[in-house]
Design a protein around this motif. Sequence first.
Motif, short mmCIF file in Angstrom:
data_model
loop_
_atom_site.label_atom_id
_atom_site.label_comp_id
_atom_site.label_asym_id
_atom_site.label_seq_id
_atom_site.Cartn_x
_atom_site.Cartn_y
_atom_site.Cartn_z
N SER B 73 0.84 -1.29 0.06
CA SER B 73 -0.04 -0.08 -0.04
C SER B 73 0.64 1.23 0.08
CB SER B 73 -0.94 0.12 1.22
OG SER B 73 -1.77 -1.08 1.35
N LEU B 74 0.11 2.23 -0.40
CA LEU B 74 0.91 3.69 -0.40
C LEU B 74 -0.21 4.49 0.22
CD1 LEU B 74 3.30 5.64 -1.14
CD2 LEU B 74 1.93 6.11 -3.11
N PHE B 75 0.10 5.38 1.16
CA PHE B 75 -0.72 6.18 1.80
C PHE B 75 -0.26 7.50 1.72
CE2 PHE B 75 -3.45 3.15 3.85
CZ PHE B 75 -2.52 2.37 4.12
N ILE B 76 -0.91 8.49 1.36
CA ILE B 76 -0.73 9.95 1.06
C ILE B 76 -1.67 10.85 2.15
CG2 ILE B 76 -0.45 11.83 -0.64
CD1 ILE B 76 -0.69 9.96 -2.89
N ARG B 77 -0.83 11.28 2.82
CA ARG B 77 -1.64 12.11 3.88
C ARG B 77 -1.56 13.62 3.05
NH1 ARG B 77 1.96 9.38 6.57
NH2 ARG B 77 3.25 11.10 6.73
N ASP B 78 -2.77 14.32 3.79
CA ASP B 78 -2.91 15.87 3.48
C ASP B 78 -2.67 15.88 1.91
OD1 ASP B 78 -1.17 19.16 4.02
OD2 ASP B 78 -3.29 18.40 3.62
N SER B 79 -3.21 15.12 0.99
CA SER B 79 -3.26 15.19 -0.18
C SER B 79 -3.48 16.69 -0.84
CB SER B 79 -4.33 14.19 -0.97
OG SER B 79 -5.47 14.62 -0.61
N GLN B 80 -2.57 16.88 -1.86
CA GLN B 80 -2.55 18.28 -2.75
C GLN B 80 -2.92 18.14 -3.96
OE1 GLN B 80 -1.84 21.13 -0.76
NE2 GLN B 80 -1.90 19.63 0.79
N PRO B 81 -3.41 19.21 -4.84
CA PRO B 81 -3.94 18.81 -6.43
C PRO B 81 -2.59 18.65 -6.94
CG PRO B 81 -4.88 20.85 -5.38
CD PRO B 81 -4.00 20.32 -4.06
N SER B 82 -1.23 18.92 -6.52
CA SER B 82 -0.35 18.52 -7.42
C SER B 82 0.20 17.06 -7.14
CB SER B 82 0.98 19.13 -6.70
OG SER B 82 1.17 19.07 -5.27
N ASP B 83 -0.58 16.38 -6.21
CA ASP B 83 -0.35 14.92 -6.26
C ASP B 83 -1.28 13.96 -7.15
OD1 ASP B 83 -0.43 15.23 -2.58
OD2 ASP B 83 1.17 15.10 -3.82
N SER B 84 -1.99 14.89 -7.96
CA SER B 84 -2.91 14.33 -9.07
C SER B 84 -2.03 13.88 -10.25
CB SER B 84 -3.64 15.38 -9.90
OG SER B 84 -4.71 15.87 -8.69
N ALA B 85 -1.99 12.43 -10.37
CA ALA B 85 -1.19 11.88 -11.22
C ALA B 85 -1.64 10.37 -11.29
CB ALA B 85 0.45 11.75 -10.90
N THR B 86 -0.82 9.41 -11.89
CA THR B 86 -1.02 8.03 -11.99
C THR B 86 -0.01 7.54 -11.05
OG1 THR B 86 -2.01 7.94 -14.30
CG2 THR B 86 -0.97 5.95 -13.47
#
Lengths: 115, 110
Positions: B73-86
């Motif tokens: 698994s990969l968890f991303i906290r406090d996601s940001q619009p710049s995290d938008s990707a594949t």
Amino acid sequence: DSGVTQTPKHLITATGQRVTLRCSPRSGDLSVYWYQQSLDQGLQFLIQYYNGEERAKGNILERFSAQQFPDLHSELNLSSLELGDSALYFCASSESTSGRPRGQFFGPGTRLTVL
Amino acid sequence: QKEVEQDPGPLSVPEGAIVSLNCTYSNSAFQYFMWYRQYSRKGPELLMYTYSSGNKEDGRFTAQVDKSSKYISLFIRDSQPSDSATYLCAMRGSNYKLTFGKGTLLTVNP
């Protein structure tokens, strides 16, 4: 910037033709890998070279070949091109095999369009 | 059965959400596990590299490996619009051939 460079960025050619894609690895990296990325197949491993020698082969067609030169840059040759060869071709490099490896670093890719 | 399975999504979350991305695999020989981020028409960028079971944290990213369940698994906290990707999971055994998942398309909405 990963430090891996690839040329050209885009390539448009016709069926039956032959093209050469070029890759320069990160400074100090001895291994070079080639991958093909298409919408339906995802990222597919093609071939690996380590310090000039072929190390591993994946789903690489017989019409495709690669080599790594003494200065460690690599070329991927694609011949008798077909429409289905249209894809993004990525080169990646990694550290030498000594010590614990830390992943592969990808170049920006070459987008090949076969018309 | 494919060696690596990854839900293609798409996954859409609001900014600030915690994102969970997952892959399962069938090959017991896989020892090294990676997560890559790929922006449209760009090369994959290495985000996380793990060797053993357990958690590894790097900033807002946490990678988790459960070898007994063949699940990462990969968890991303406090996601940001710049995290938008594949996001692509990748793994390998003792050789250096990477096997990738198909990727999960993530959109973080402002």
